[in-house]
Design a protein around this motif. Structure first.
Motif, PDB file in Angstrom:
ATOM      1  N   GLY A 173       0.799  -1.225   0.000  1.00  0.00           N
ATOM      2  CA  GLY A 173       0.000   0.000   0.000  1.00  0.00           C
ATOM      3  C   GLY A 173       0.829   1.271   0.000  1.00  0.00           C
ATOM      4  O   GLY A 173       0.283   2.381   0.022  1.00  0.00           O
ATOM      5  N   HIS A 174       2.145   1.155  -0.074  1.00  0.00           N
ATOM      6  CA  HIS A 174       3.026   2.330  -0.079  1.00  0.00           C
ATOM      7  C   HIS A 174       2.804   3.122  -1.372  1.00  0.00           C
ATOM      8  O   HIS A 174       2.593   2.534  -2.443  1.00  0.00           O
ATOM      9  N   ASP A 178       3.693   1.008  -6.745  1.00  0.00           N
ATOM     10  CA  ASP A 178       3.292   0.724  -8.123  1.00  0.00           C
ATOM     11  C   ASP A 178       4.400   0.986  -9.139  1.00  0.00           C
ATOM     12  O   ASP A 178       4.260   0.629 -10.312  1.00  0.00           O
ATOM     13  N   ARG A 179       5.477   1.610  -8.721  1.00  0.00           N
ATOM     14  CA  ARG A 179       6.570   1.871  -9.662  1.00  0.00           C
ATOM     15  C   ARG A 179       7.331   0.579  -9.979  1.00  0.00           C
ATOM     16  O   ARG A 179       7.488  -0.289  -9.131  1.00  0.00           O
ATOM     17  N   GLU A 180       7.814   0.496 -11.199  1.00  0.00           N
ATOM     18  CA  GLU A 180       8.570  -0.695 -11.593  1.00  0.00           C
ATOM     19  C   GLU A 180       9.977  -0.678 -11.010  1.00  0.00           C
ATOM     20  O   GLU A 180      10.536  -1.731 -10.690  1.00  0.00           O
ATOM     21  N   ILE A 239       8.452   1.502  10.456  1.00  0.00           N
ATOM     22  CA  ILE A 239       9.344   1.237   9.322  1.00  0.00           C
ATOM     23  C   ILE A 239       8.580   1.445   8.021  1.00  0.00           C
ATOM     24  O   ILE A 239       7.491   0.901   7.826  1.00  0.00           O
ATOM     25  N   ASP A 240       9.191   2.205   7.092  1.00  0.00           N
ATOM     26  CA  ASP A 240       8.562   2.471   5.792  1.00  0.00           C
ATOM     27  C   ASP A 240       9.109   1.581   4.678  1.00  0.00           C
ATOM     28  O   ASP A 240       8.368   1.244   3.745  1.00  0.00           O
ATOM     29  N   TRP A 241      10.371   1.244   4.766  1.00  0.00           N
ATOM     30  CA  TRP A 241      10.979   0.476   3.684  1.00  0.00           C
ATOM     31  C   TRP A 241      12.185  -0.304   4.188  1.00  0.00           C
ATOM     32  O   TRP A 241      12.704  -0.047   5.279  1.00  0.00           O
ATOM     33  N   VAL A 242      12.616  -1.262   3.346  1.00  0.00           N
ATOM     34  CA  VAL A 242      13.726  -2.138   3.705  1.00  0.00           C
ATOM     35  C   VAL A 242      14.643  -2.293   2.498  1.00  0.00           C
ATOM     36  O   VAL A 242      14.177  -2.398   1.359  1.00  0.00           O
ATOM     37  N   LEU A 243      15.926  -2.309   2.776  1.00  0.00           N
ATOM     38  CA  LEU A 243      16.927  -2.569   1.745  1.00  0.00           C
ATOM     39  C   LEU A 243      17.332  -4.036   1.871  1.00  0.00           C
ATOM     40  O   LEU A 243      17.744  -4.493   2.943  1.00  0.00           O
TER      41      LEU A 243
END
Length: 311
Positions: A173-174, A178-180, A239-243
């Motif tokens: 849902g971020h 939807d970006r590739e 947390i919003d994102w993970v590497l």
């Protein structure tokens, strides 16, 4: 008793003919006869009966024939085993890896080794980076493979040979899900989930280098999860994102993985000590690791023997 005496006797006992036995051994008949006579003197009994028409085994000869063949087969087997060891076709390779190498790279190299040298035993140990570097420095391991930058203990050679694409994990849902592809700069102000450096030092250092190369320092929060995949991270709302990488992240419900643009990679380093390698199989494994195709989707690095300069 000499092996060549047993070889001579087995040849005659098998052929029951001195001429054919001499041809088989590529020696003259007088030499063959002398070897048989010396053997008979040493065992203290006649082994063959000879007439102008035939050669036959005595009872003692029958007994020795079976034993002599077994001895020669054992010697031949031992010589073949030594040749396999010398050629790197057999033996044991002690490989230490840090956890990031476990999902894809270690099995990939193990399969490649088994295809070309099925008798080589690859003993793989998963280790934390400090233990790995201590073990390779002390000679408790033949080869070490880890991700990211590492120091070289005295006498150890390091080869940066392949790299795995780094990915970004987002909740589905971020706004950017939807970006590739994603640029790290797009997430520079959002909170990044990070592993404890104490738990996964090699992984943490490697990902920090990716962030440094991109020139970003996002706010970060340490994972509550102690698993390398950190698959429960979506439950940490801060947390919003993970590497991560595709191999480490796996598949998690409600999470999407997106490649980076420009692409960035997590490099892997092989370390070994050529002068300390006690088995030719160690050198064979190193050559294989530096020349075999990298895993699908990965790229070679400068120390790979087939690196073309791209990636």
């Amino acid at each position: 008793m000499e092996l060549r005496q047993l070889e001579a006797f087995v040849a005659v006992a098998g052929e029951l003919h001195f001429g054919r036995a001499a041809e088989k051994l590529r020696i003259g008949q007088p030499t063959l006869s002398d070897l048989i006579r010396r053997l008979e003197r040493e065992v203290g009994a006649p082994l063959l009966t000879r007439t102008t028409r035939r050669v036959a085994l005595t009872q003692a000869g029958v007994e020795l024939f079976g034993r002599a063949r077994a001895i020669l087969e054992d010697v031949e087997g031992a010589a073949a085993a030594i040749r396999r060891l010398a050629d790197g076709d057999a033996g044991t390779v002690r490989l230490g890896i840090t956890p990031p190498a476990a999902p894809v790279l270690a099995p990939h190299l193990a399969d490649a080794l088994h295809r070309v040298a099925p008798e080589v035993d690859l003993a793989v140990r998963r280790m934390w980076l400090p233990d790995l570097q201590r073990a390779i420095g002390e000679g408790a391991l033949d080869i070490a493979i880890t991700c990211g930058p590492v120091t070289d203990p005295p006498g150890i050679l390091s080869e940066v040979f392949c790299a795995e694409p780094v990915m970004i994990a987002l909740r589905d849902g971020h706004p950017l899900a939807d970006r590739e592809t994603l640029d790290l700069a797009d997430l520079a102000t959002e909170t990044l989930g990070m592993h404890s450096e104490a738990l996964f030092p090699a992984w943490s250092l490697a990902l920090q280098e990716v962030l440094d190369d991109a020139g970003i320092r996002p706010p970060s929060v340490e994972f509550a999860d102690t698993d390398l995949s950190a698959y429960r991270w979506p439950a940490q709302t801060e947390i919003d994102w993970v590497l991560t990488t595709a191999a480490v992240a796996g598949v998690s419900a409600g999470v999407v993985l997106r490649p980076l643009s420009p692409a960035r990679y997590l490099p892997y380093t092989l370390q070994w000590c050529p002068i300390r390698a006690t088995a030719a199989a160690v050198g064979r494994f190193v050559h294989l690791a530096l020349s075999v195709d990298v895993p699908p989707g990965w790229v070679s690095q400068p120390d790979h023997l087939r690196h073309t300069g791209s990636g």
